[in-house]
Design a protein around this motif. Structure first.
Motif, PDB file in Angstrom:
ATOM      1  N   PHE A 290     -24.617  33.975  36.700  1.00  0.00           N
ATOM      2  CA  PHE A 290     -24.235  33.275  35.355  1.00  0.00           C
ATOM      3  C   PHE A 290     -23.624  35.064  34.699  1.00  0.00           C
ATOM      4  O   PHE A 290     -24.574  35.575  34.998  1.00  0.00           O
ATOM      5  N   GLY A 291     -22.583  35.265  34.734  1.00  0.00           N
ATOM      6  CA  GLY A 291     -21.502  36.084  34.675  1.00  0.00           C
ATOM      7  C   GLY A 291     -20.131  36.257  34.273  1.00  0.00           C
ATOM      8  O   GLY A 291     -19.229  35.655  33.872  1.00  0.00           O
ATOM      9  N   SER A 292     -19.417  37.148  34.392  1.00  0.00           N
ATOM     10  CA  SER A 292     -17.916  37.469  34.590  1.00  0.00           C
ATOM     11  C   SER A 292     -17.240  36.469  35.619  1.00  0.00           C
ATOM     12  O   SER A 292     -18.031  36.569  36.730  1.00  0.00           O
ATOM     13  N   PRO A 293     -16.288  36.089  35.113  1.00  0.00           N
ATOM     14  CA  PRO A 293     -15.531  35.491  36.666  1.00  0.00           C
ATOM     15  C   PRO A 293     -15.274  36.907  37.974  1.00  0.00           C
ATOM     16  O   PRO A 293     -15.607  36.267  39.011  1.00  0.00           O
ATOM     17  N   GLU A 294     -14.899  37.799  37.239  1.00  0.00           N
ATOM     18  CA  GLU A 294     -15.593  39.323  38.507  1.00  0.00           C
ATOM     19  C   GLU A 294     -16.052  39.181  38.989  1.00  0.00           C
ATOM     20  O   GLU A 294     -16.183  39.720  39.841  1.00  0.00           O
ATOM     21  N   GLU A 295     -17.471  39.674  38.743  1.00  0.00           N
ATOM     22  CA  GLU A 295     -18.731  39.532  39.101  1.00  0.00           C
ATOM     23  C   GLU A 295     -19.055  38.390  40.118  1.00  0.00           C
ATOM     24  O   GLU A 295     -19.539  38.638  41.454  1.00  0.00           O
ATOM     25  N   GLY A 296     -18.431  37.117  39.436  1.00  0.00           N
ATOM     26  CA  GLY A 296     -18.704  36.165  40.052  1.00  0.00           C
ATOM     27  C   GLY A 296     -18.024  35.748  41.592  1.00  0.00           C
ATOM     28  O   GLY A 296     -18.469  35.777  42.518  1.00  0.00           O
ATOM     29  N   LEU A 297     -16.706  36.424  41.420  1.00  0.00           N
ATOM     30  CA  LEU A 297     -15.685  36.319  42.556  1.00  0.00           C
ATOM     31  C   LEU A 297     -16.142  37.454  43.358  1.00  0.00           C
ATOM     32  O   LEU A 297     -16.361  37.617  45.122  1.00  0.00           O
ATOM     33  N   LYS A 298     -17.007  38.971  43.477  1.00  0.00           N
ATOM     34  CA  LYS A 298     -18.288  39.550  44.035  1.00  0.00           C
ATOM     35  C   LYS A 298     -18.986  38.804  44.894  1.00  0.00           C
ATOM     36  O   LYS A 298     -19.231  39.088  45.533  1.00  0.00           O
ATOM     37  N   GLU A 299     -19.650  37.887  43.920  1.00  0.00           N
ATOM     38  CA  GLU A 299     -20.914  37.225  44.714  1.00  0.00           C
ATOM     39  C   GLU A 299     -20.069  36.156  45.411  1.00  0.00           C
ATOM     40  O   GLU A 299     -21.142  36.020  46.080  1.00  0.00           O
TER      41      GLU A 299
ATOM     42  N   LYS B 119     -16.860  33.123  30.894  1.00  0.00           N
ATOM     43  CA  LYS B 119     -18.464  33.213  31.517  1.00  0.00           C
ATOM     44  C   LYS B 119     -18.174  32.278  33.119  1.00  0.00           C
ATOM     45  O   LYS B 119     -18.069  31.506  32.631  1.00  0.00           O
ATOM     46  N   LEU B 120     -18.898  33.124  33.836  1.00  0.00           N
ATOM     47  CA  LEU B 120     -18.726  31.978  35.183  1.00  0.00           C
ATOM     48  C   LEU B 120     -19.985  31.698  35.170  1.00  0.00           C
ATOM     49  O   LEU B 120     -21.262  32.526  35.549  1.00  0.00           O
ATOM     50  N   ILE B 121     -20.768  30.078  35.626  1.00  0.00           N
ATOM     51  CA  ILE B 121     -21.838  29.685  36.672  1.00  0.00           C
ATOM     52  C   ILE B 121     -21.586  29.174  37.736  1.00  0.00           C
ATOM     53  O   ILE B 121     -20.376  28.432  38.148  1.00  0.00           O
ATOM     54  N   ALA B 122     -22.535  30.007  38.576  1.00  0.00           N
ATOM     55  CA  ALA B 122     -22.525  28.986  40.065  1.00  0.00           C
ATOM     56  C   ALA B 122     -23.590  28.551  40.491  1.00  0.00           C
ATOM     57  O   ALA B 122     -24.693  29.194  40.027  1.00  0.00           O
ATOM     58  N   VAL B 123     -23.513  27.641  40.813  1.00  0.00           N
ATOM     59  CA  VAL B 123     -25.481  26.774  40.660  1.00  0.00           C
ATOM     60  C   VAL B 123     -25.331  25.614  41.988  1.00  0.00           C
ATOM     61  O   VAL B 123     -23.989  25.562  42.336  1.00  0.00           O
ATOM     62  N   GLY B 124     -26.467  25.585  42.704  1.00  0.00           N
ATOM     63  CA  GLY B 124     -26.802  25.057  43.224  1.00  0.00           C
ATOM     64  C   GLY B 124     -26.476  23.171  43.417  1.00  0.00           C
ATOM     65  O   GLY B 124     -26.425  22.788  42.718  1.00  0.00           O
ATOM     66  N   ALA B 125     -25.410  22.464  44.060  1.00  0.00           N
ATOM     67  CA  ALA B 125     -24.960  20.916  43.532  1.00  0.00           C
ATOM     68  C   ALA B 125     -27.284  20.523  43.470  1.00  0.00           C
ATOM     69  O   ALA B 125     -27.770  20.750  44.088  1.00  0.00           O
ATOM     70  N   GLY B 126     -25.946  18.749  43.093  1.00  0.00           N
ATOM     71  CA  GLY B 126     -27.564  17.989  42.655  1.00  0.00           C
ATOM     72  C   GLY B 126     -28.186  19.043  41.596  1.00  0.00           C
ATOM     73  O   GLY B 126     -29.574  18.186  41.067  1.00  0.00           O
ATOM     74  N   THR B 127     -27.428  18.961  40.293  1.00  0.00           N
ATOM     75  CA  THR B 127     -28.189  19.228  39.225  1.00  0.00           C
ATOM     76  C   THR B 127     -26.858  18.894  37.764  1.00  0.00           C
ATOM     77  O   THR B 127     -25.970  18.317  38.529  1.00  0.00           O
ATOM     78  N   VAL B 128     -27.745  19.174  37.088  1.00  0.00           N
ATOM     79  CA  VAL B 128     -26.974  18.884  35.526  1.00  0.00           C
ATOM     80  C   VAL B 128     -26.983  20.145  34.738  1.00  0.00           C
ATOM     81  O   VAL B 128     -27.788  20.673  34.990  1.00  0.00           O
TER      82      VAL B 128
END
Length: 203
Positions: A121-130, A158-167
Motif C-alpha cells: 500500500f503506497g504510491s504508484p511510484e513505490e509500487g512500480l519499484k516493488e 495510491k496503489l494496492i498490490a495484493v495476492g488474488a483470492g480476496t475481496v
C-alpha cells in the motif's frame, strides 16, 4: 513456524484475509476472503476457514492465535503499540465448522511478514519499484479502457498490490484494476477469481 502450522491445521483449506479498521466500511457479514485497508495503511485481516472439530475447539484455536501474535510482537517490537493484535475468533454459524479469525496489523509489511501473503500500500511510484518488472495492464473501472504506465504515474493517487483470492475494501475511490479484478457495487474490489498479484489504483 508455529503460526503457519496453526493456520494449516485449524483453518484447513480455506484461508481468507480481510482488513478492516478506521473509517473504511467493510461487509456486513464475513464469509469470504476480504481485505480492508485504512488511509493510514492499517490492516485488519480476517482469516476464514474450516475448524476440524475432531481435534480442536474454538477456544484452542484462539489460544494458539494469541500465542503466535505475542511471539511475533516479541520478535518485532513497536514503540507504543503492537505490530499485530488478535481481534476475534468466531464461528461463522452456530454448530458449523466455519471460523473467522481476525487480526489487526500496524501496516502492510507486518501483514505480509505475519501471514506470508503479499500486500503493498503506497504510491504508484513505490509500487512500480516493488513490482520490479513493471506494473501489469490496469483497466479503468468505468469503461474498461487500458491505461498506460505513464498515465498511471501521472495520475498519482495510491496503489494496492495484493495476492488474488480476496475481496479488498479500499480507503479511496478505485479508478483502475488489473486483470481478473472487478469493482463491486459497494466500492470494494473482488479479486476472488483473479490469479497472481492484483493491482488496484485509487484516487
Amino acid at each position: 513456524m508455529i503460526r503457519k502450522r496453526t493456520f494449516a491445521v485449524c483453518l484447513g483449506l480455506l484461508t481468507a484475509m480481510l482488513s478492516a479498521c478506521g473509517q473504511v466500511k467493510g461487509p456486513d457479514t464475513i464469509d469470504k476472503p476480504t481485505l480492508v485497508i485504512t488511509e493510514t495503511g492499517k490492516v485488519t485481516a480476517y482469516l476464514v476457514g474450516e475448524l476440524d472439530k475432531d481435534y480442536y475447539e474454538l477456544a484452542e484455536l484462539e489460544a494458539m492465535a494469541l500465542e503466535e501474535a505475542a511471539e511475533f510482537n516479541r520478535l518485532h517490537p513497536l514503540d507504543g503499540g503492537e505490530m499485530v493484535t488478535l481481534e476475534s475468533v468466531e464461528a461463522l454459524e452456530e454448530g458449523g465448522t466455519g471460523v473467522v479469525v481476525s487480526f489487526g496489523f500496524e501496516n502492510a509489511q507486518a501483514y505480509t511478514e505475519y501471514t506470508g501473503q503479499p500486500l503493498f500500500f503506497g504510491s504508484p511510484e513505490e509500487g512500480l519499484k516493488e513490482a520490479g518488472d513493471g506494473l501489469p495492464v490496469l483497466k479503468n473501472v468505468k469503461d474498461g479502457t487500458e491505461a498506460t504506465q505513464e498515465s498511471l504515474m501521472a495520475q498519482g493517487g495510491k496503489l494496492i498490490a495484493v495476492g488474488a483470492g480476496t475481496v479488498v475494501y479500499c480507503p479511496y475511490r478505485v479508478t483502475h484494476v488489473s486483470q481478473g479484478a472487478v469493482l463491486n457495487a459497494d466500492g470494494s474490489v473482488d479479486a476472488l477469481g483473479a490469479e497472481g498479484t492484483v493491482y488496484i489504483l485509487m484516487r
